[in-house]
Design a protein around this motif. Structure first.
Motif, PDB file in Angstrom:
ATOM      1  N   LEU A  75       0.851  -1.196   0.000  1.00 33.32           N
ATOM      2  CA  LEU A  75       0.000   0.000   0.000  1.00 33.32           C
ATOM      3  C   LEU A  75       0.886   1.245   0.000  1.00 33.32           C
ATOM      4  O   LEU A  75       1.775   1.389   0.840  1.00 33.32           O
ATOM      5  CB  LEU A  75      -0.905  -0.018   1.236  1.00 33.32           C
ATOM      6  CG  LEU A  75      -2.111   0.913   1.233  1.00 33.32           C
ATOM      7  CD1 LEU A  75      -3.060   0.580   0.085  1.00 33.32           C
ATOM      8  CD2 LEU A  75      -2.854   0.825   2.567  1.00 33.32           C
ATOM      9  N   LEU A  76       0.608   2.130  -0.951  1.00 34.65           N
ATOM     10  CA  LEU A  76       1.441   3.321  -1.133  1.00 34.65           C
ATOM     11  C   LEU A  76       0.716   4.578  -0.648  1.00 34.65           C
ATOM     12  O   LEU A  76      -0.346   4.502  -0.032  1.00 34.65           O
ATOM     13  CB  LEU A  76       1.821   3.462  -2.617  1.00 34.65           C
ATOM     14  CG  LEU A  76       2.537   2.253  -3.251  1.00 34.65           C
ATOM     15  CD1 LEU A  76       2.744   2.499  -4.737  1.00 34.65           C
ATOM     16  CD2 LEU A  76       3.869   1.972  -2.560  1.00 34.65           C
ATOM     17  N   SER A  77       1.287   5.713  -0.997  1.00 28.57           N
ATOM     18  CA  SER A  77       0.762   7.027  -0.612  1.00 28.57           C
ATOM     19  C   SER A  77      -0.715   7.191  -0.967  1.00 28.57           C
ATOM     20  O   SER A  77      -1.192   6.678  -1.987  1.00 28.57           O
ATOM     21  CB  SER A  77       1.594   8.102  -1.344  1.00 28.57           C
ATOM     22  OG  SER A  77       1.041   9.372  -1.169  1.00 28.57           O
ATOM     23  N   GLY A  78      -1.458   7.904  -0.121  1.00 28.17           N
ATOM     24  CA  GLY A  78      -2.865   8.150  -0.419  1.00 28.17           C
ATOM     25  C   GLY A  78      -3.533   8.990   0.648  1.00 28.17           C
ATOM     26  O   GLY A  78      -3.056   9.068   1.777  1.00 28.17           O
ATOM     27  N   ALA A  79      -4.662   9.615   0.265  1.00 26.94           N
ATOM     28  CA  ALA A  79      -5.271  10.610   1.144  1.00 26.94           C
ATOM     29  C   ALA A  79      -6.512  10.116   1.888  1.00 26.94           C
ATOM     30  O   ALA A  79      -7.163  10.888   2.579  1.00 26.94           O
ATOM     31  CB  ALA A  79      -5.622  11.865   0.349  1.00 26.94           C
TER      32      ALA A  79
END
Lengths: 274, 197
Positions: free
Chosen positions: B131-135
């Motif tokens: 799971l990578l970057s996210g808002a």
């Protein structure tokens, strides 16, 4: 919450088959499992066994169950580019050789696609020449479709799609707002016949120039997709058109060779063999 | 010496990402070996009404073409898949995809939770989830499911993320095996790949 095991799903579908003669065995497992989870959440059940018991004991509950199982998320003019191709190429092609056009919305859900079609046909000036039949498995959602009342939140998206479709007017020309809801102009669907129909086990009831079955078969496994496609094929006149969802494909179906691709991007096929 | 506990039991990699993940994804896809063995299945938040352009943008630097699978398409080794616009991407027993137009989950369609959860159901302990970057918190529940079913969980190090809400939510939701920078994720993938050669 504990995850549902595949054996539990098999038990459940078997009970439904035995008790109600509805066959969910060949539904796509992952979405069916999520729908079952949803039913259990809505009715506050702690186990699949509890759901099975309720289905065995309470026949009236089955209707609620079916309503929750079927996926009823849709939008007007979903994939606006599809609707432009239908308007500019497909329907004019049908009308080259005929004065009228017959259309079947197979799995019409809450009716957005049917209203989209009616708006488009009206703008083309051929709504009166069109015979539309809209069917769904779930009687409750058909009532909703007949009523043609939608939330304003959904209408925002529908309006955006309509603008991308490049209709001749504004979508708001076709509905009035009362009590925070959009009421579609009922004259649009005066000639639409709404019917409860099971795509999986129901009869082939007519032949059509165009069948729309978009994003319906994604909820079935390949075995069932094959069966349903046979029925859709039978329900089309030779050289009639079949439209499926933009990421659906017929290439794995046994009778794919009875169709040719008319528009690969929009997934529109033409029946070329009986 | 590697710091990773690597096995060749894994059968697939799933990657989730949202705001700020494009750069990381592009770097990963341009740095894996050309004959990378395992299927890579990506669910990235994207505009619902834009069907075209995303796979092309991802493919520019990728060592492998990125494709959006059709409903019921079989999952094949060595392929890179991307969830198509306005559909949830699910995995089915028997190793095929299916698509769904169900309600948005976490305000998203495709939703990372749905792809990760169904992948965990199919691959169980043979899955690696990244799971990578996210808002938003999409993906946290999916990572929890992967962990519960014995898979390996990796999140991008929050300090490196443009927006760290997503990996942070996953770290709160479940135990994460590795918290890594993108460069370390690449090293992990390439070391893992060597076990299949």
């Amino acid at each position: 919450m504990r995850d549902i095991e595949i054996a539990e799903l098999r038990n459940l579908t078997q009970v439904i088959k035995d008790t109600y003669n509805y066959d969910f065995t060949n539904y796509a497992m992952s979405s069916f499992k999520r729908r079952i989870q949803r039913v259990m959440d809505v009715f506050k059940m702690n186990s699949v066994q509890e759901l099975i018991n309720r289905l065995k004991e309470d026949r009236s509950f089955f209707h609620d169950f079916v309503s929750e199982i079927t996926v009823n998320v849709t939008e007007m003019f979903r994939d606006p580019s599809f609707w432009r191709v239908a308007r500019d190429h497909i329907i004019p092609n049908v009308l080259l050789n005929a004065d009228t056009i017959s259309i079947w919305h197979a799995g019409c859900s809450s009716g957005e696609e049917v209203f989209s079609m009616a708006v488009m046909l009206k703008e083309m000036g051929i709504l009166e020449k069109s015979k539309i039949i809209a069917t769904d498995l779930d009687p409750e959602i058909l009532d909703k479709a007949r009523a043609g009342v939608y939330s304003l939140k959904n209408m925002e998206l529908n309006e955006k799609n309509y603008i991308r479709f490049q209709g001749t007017g504004k979508l708001s020309d076709y509905y009035t707002v009362r009590d925070g809801k959009a009421y579609m102009d009922k004259s649009l669907v005066a000639n639409v016949s709404w019917r409860q129909h099971n795509l999986v086990s129901g009869p082939v009831f007519n032949k059509f120039d165009m069948v729309l079955c978009r994003n319906v078969m994604i909820y079935f496994n390949q075995t069932l997709q094959n069966e349903v496609l046979k029925r859709l094929h039978e329900s089309l006149f030779k050289y009639g058109y079949l439209a499926i969802g933009s990421k659906e494909s017929l290439i794995w179906c046994e009778i794919a060779n009875k169709f040719i691709v008319v528009n690969n991007e929009e997934k529109i096929y033409k029946k070329i063999k009986d | 010496m590697t710091k990773f506990d690597l096995h060749n039991r894994y059968k697939a990699i799933v990657i989730g990402g949202s705001a700020g993940s494009f750069q990381g994804i592009t770097k990963i896809l341009s740095s894996i070996s050309e004959d990378f063995n395992l299927p890579i299945i990506m669910c990235l938040h994207r505009l619902k009404h834009v069907r075209n352009g995303f796979t092309e943008a991802l493919s520019i630097k990728s060592k492998k073409p990125v494709i959006e699978p059709f409903d019921k398409e079989n999952i094949k080794k060595g392929m890179v898949y991307l969830a198509p616009a306005n559909y949830h991407l699910c995995l089915e027993l028997g190793n095929s995809f299916s698509l769904s137009t169900e309600d948005m989950v976490n305000n998203s369609r495709p939703a990372i939770d749905i792809t990760l959860d169904s992948a965990a159901y199919v691959y169980k302990d043979k899955l690696v989830g990244i799971l990578l970057s996210g808002a938003n918190k999409d993906g946290a529940l999916g990572m929890k499911r992967i962990k519960e079913r014995g898979g390996l969980t990796i999140v991008q190090e929050p300090g490196e993320c443009m927006i760290d809400t997503m990996p942070t939510a996953a770290l709160e939701a479940t135990s994460i095996d590795h918290v890594l920078k993108v460069d370390e994720i690449i090293r992990f993938l390439n070391e893992l790949d060597k076990l299949y050669k």
